[in-house]
Design an enzyme around this catalytic site. Sequence first.
Site, PDB file in Angstrom:
ATOM      1  N   HIS A   1       2.287  85.071  -4.368  1.00  0.00           N
ATOM      2  CA  HIS A   1       1.968  86.153  -3.443  1.00  0.00           C
ATOM      3  C   HIS A   1       3.212  86.916  -3.004  1.00  0.00           C
ATOM      4  O   HIS A   1       3.166  88.115  -2.788  1.00  0.00           O
ATOM      5  CB  HIS A   1       1.242  85.606  -2.216  1.00  0.00           C
TER       6      HIS A   1
ATOM      7  N   GLU B   1      -2.991  77.838   6.086  1.00  0.00           N
ATOM      8  CA  GLU B   1      -3.960  78.897   5.782  1.00  0.00           C
ATOM      9  C   GLU B   1      -4.985  78.366   4.777  1.00  0.00           C
ATOM     10  O   GLU B   1      -6.198  78.512   4.971  1.00  0.00           O
ATOM     11  CB  GLU B   1      -3.221  80.103   5.202  1.00  0.00           C
ATOM     12  N   HIS B   2      -4.505  77.792   3.696  1.00  0.00           N
ATOM     13  CA  HIS B   2      -5.364  77.183   2.682  1.00  0.00           C
ATOM     14  C   HIS B   2      -5.027  75.693   2.596  1.00  0.00           C
ATOM     15  O   HIS B   2      -3.857  75.335   2.523  1.00  0.00           O
ATOM     16  CB  HIS B   2      -5.131  77.799   1.300  1.00  0.00           C
TER      17      HIS B   2
ATOM     18  N   GLN C   1      -0.371  80.365  -4.819  1.00  0.00           N
ATOM     19  CA  GLN C   1       0.077  80.926  -3.548  1.00  0.00           C
ATOM     20  C   GLN C   1       1.534  81.376  -3.611  1.00  0.00           C
ATOM     21  O   GLN C   1       1.923  82.352  -2.975  1.00  0.00           O
ATOM     22  CB  GLN C   1      -0.100  79.914  -2.420  1.00  0.00           C
TER      23      GLN C   1
ATOM     24  N   HIS D   1     -18.682  89.539  48.268  1.00  0.00           N
ATOM     25  CA  HIS D   1     -19.525  88.837  47.307  1.00  0.00           C
ATOM     26  C   HIS D   1     -20.666  88.122  48.028  1.00  0.00           C
ATOM     27  O   HIS D   1     -21.826  88.176  47.603  1.00  0.00           O
ATOM     28  CB  HIS D   1     -18.697  87.810  46.519  1.00  0.00           C
TER      29      HIS D   1
ATOM     30  N   ASP E   1     -10.581  83.007  -2.911  1.00  0.00           N
ATOM     31  CA  ASP E   1      -9.957  84.326  -2.824  1.00  0.00           C
ATOM     32  C   ASP E   1     -10.844  85.417  -3.411  1.00  0.00           C
ATOM     33  O   ASP E   1     -10.711  86.586  -3.035  1.00  0.00           O
ATOM     34  CB  ASP E   1      -8.618  84.324  -3.584  1.00  0.00           C
TER      35      ASP E   1
END
Length: 426
Positions: A253, A323-324, A250, A416, A357
């Site tokens: 990235h 996220e992970h 990670q 109504h 991934d």
Amino acid sequence: MYIQYAEYDKNLLIRPCDNKSEVKVAVEKILQNVREKGDEALFEYAREFDNSFLSSLYASEEEFAEAECKVPENIKRAILKAKENIEKFHRAQIHEGESLEISSGIRCWRKIVPINKVGLYVPGGTAPLFSTVLMLAIPAVIAGVKDIILATPSKGGKVNPEVLYSARIAGVGKVLKVGGAQAIAAFGYGTESIEKRDKIFGPGNSYVTEAKKQISMYTQIDMPAGPSEVMVVADKTSNPAFVASDLLSQAEHGKDSQVMLLIIAEDERKARDIYLNVEKEMGKEIAEIGRHEYMLPSLSHSYAFHVRGKSEAIEIINEYAPEHLIISTEDPASILEYVENAGSVFLGSYSPESAGDYASGTNHTLPTSGWAKSYSGVSVDSFIKKITVQELTRDGLFSIADVVEAMAEREGLMAHSYAVKVRRKV
């Protein structure tokens, strides 16, 4: 040291960020320019940012054919196998709308329909993410979306061949050769050659993320997103080399990515021993892998914490909402049971984040920056709408007429109530 060993402090869970005001102003200008000038602005930004002197905004059939010839056969096989697994998992997500007889004469159900027009964004910055093509296009096609446009940057007028090949085999024929905030603007506003999208999907850099936030006032987006991140939970049974590789997968990235390590150990000394073993392996792997320009800045704002048991680890996981989440411990299922906030979870020593991934079958387009507290990752559900329908007979309406009239009148909504009363007079 690559990642900082620290006493746990909730304040250290804050994500790193760029100069937000600078990004915001730049994106505002790009969005406004595209809104006013349409295609002309897209051609200008392609020249300015990507050195692409485009004659057409879309990839041609000749470019698709050329791309297929350029992709090595082993990569084609890998893409096709990944596609097969992703399709299997996402096809299993299709379901019929519920239909229920509430009581005699009252039937309610949900009609499931695909979103009409979607825009898929695939980054092409530090690495052309052709895997993201599969992750976005496959569930869109399975959901039945009829009008799909995929946008990705072109470098020197050329789109990465793997991206074009993946788009074609996933069922997407319209690839826009424009990236960045300008592509998001085109999706959100529409231009002369791009019809406005009903929903926009896909990850991107800080400019793309900011553009999606700003454009969300005009069209729906999949989720707020930020830099990629992972949290790894380890203990004395974890393989230090595996843990180090998961953290680095990670960190590579981008400079603003973040990796977190939770070490479950009885005491501080044992925790530090595990940490030092991971650091040692990380040094070996960094030397072998490269991509130092992304990894090292990312690691500089990443942390390792000693936690004294599963309950403390679970508390930190749910607060950070990664996220992970990789749980590489002796009994990962016992931690998973209490995980409430995470984008995607990987259990055990042989479930690296990179499997998800690319090819295990789950989707890698996930909520970041703590948004896993309220958002799910992309799935077939992301591309559909569920419309509620009800059908009442005369007897069915009369069976709840008193309830509707009483509640409507108490709220002061007399029309109504009258809509029921008038039917009771017939």
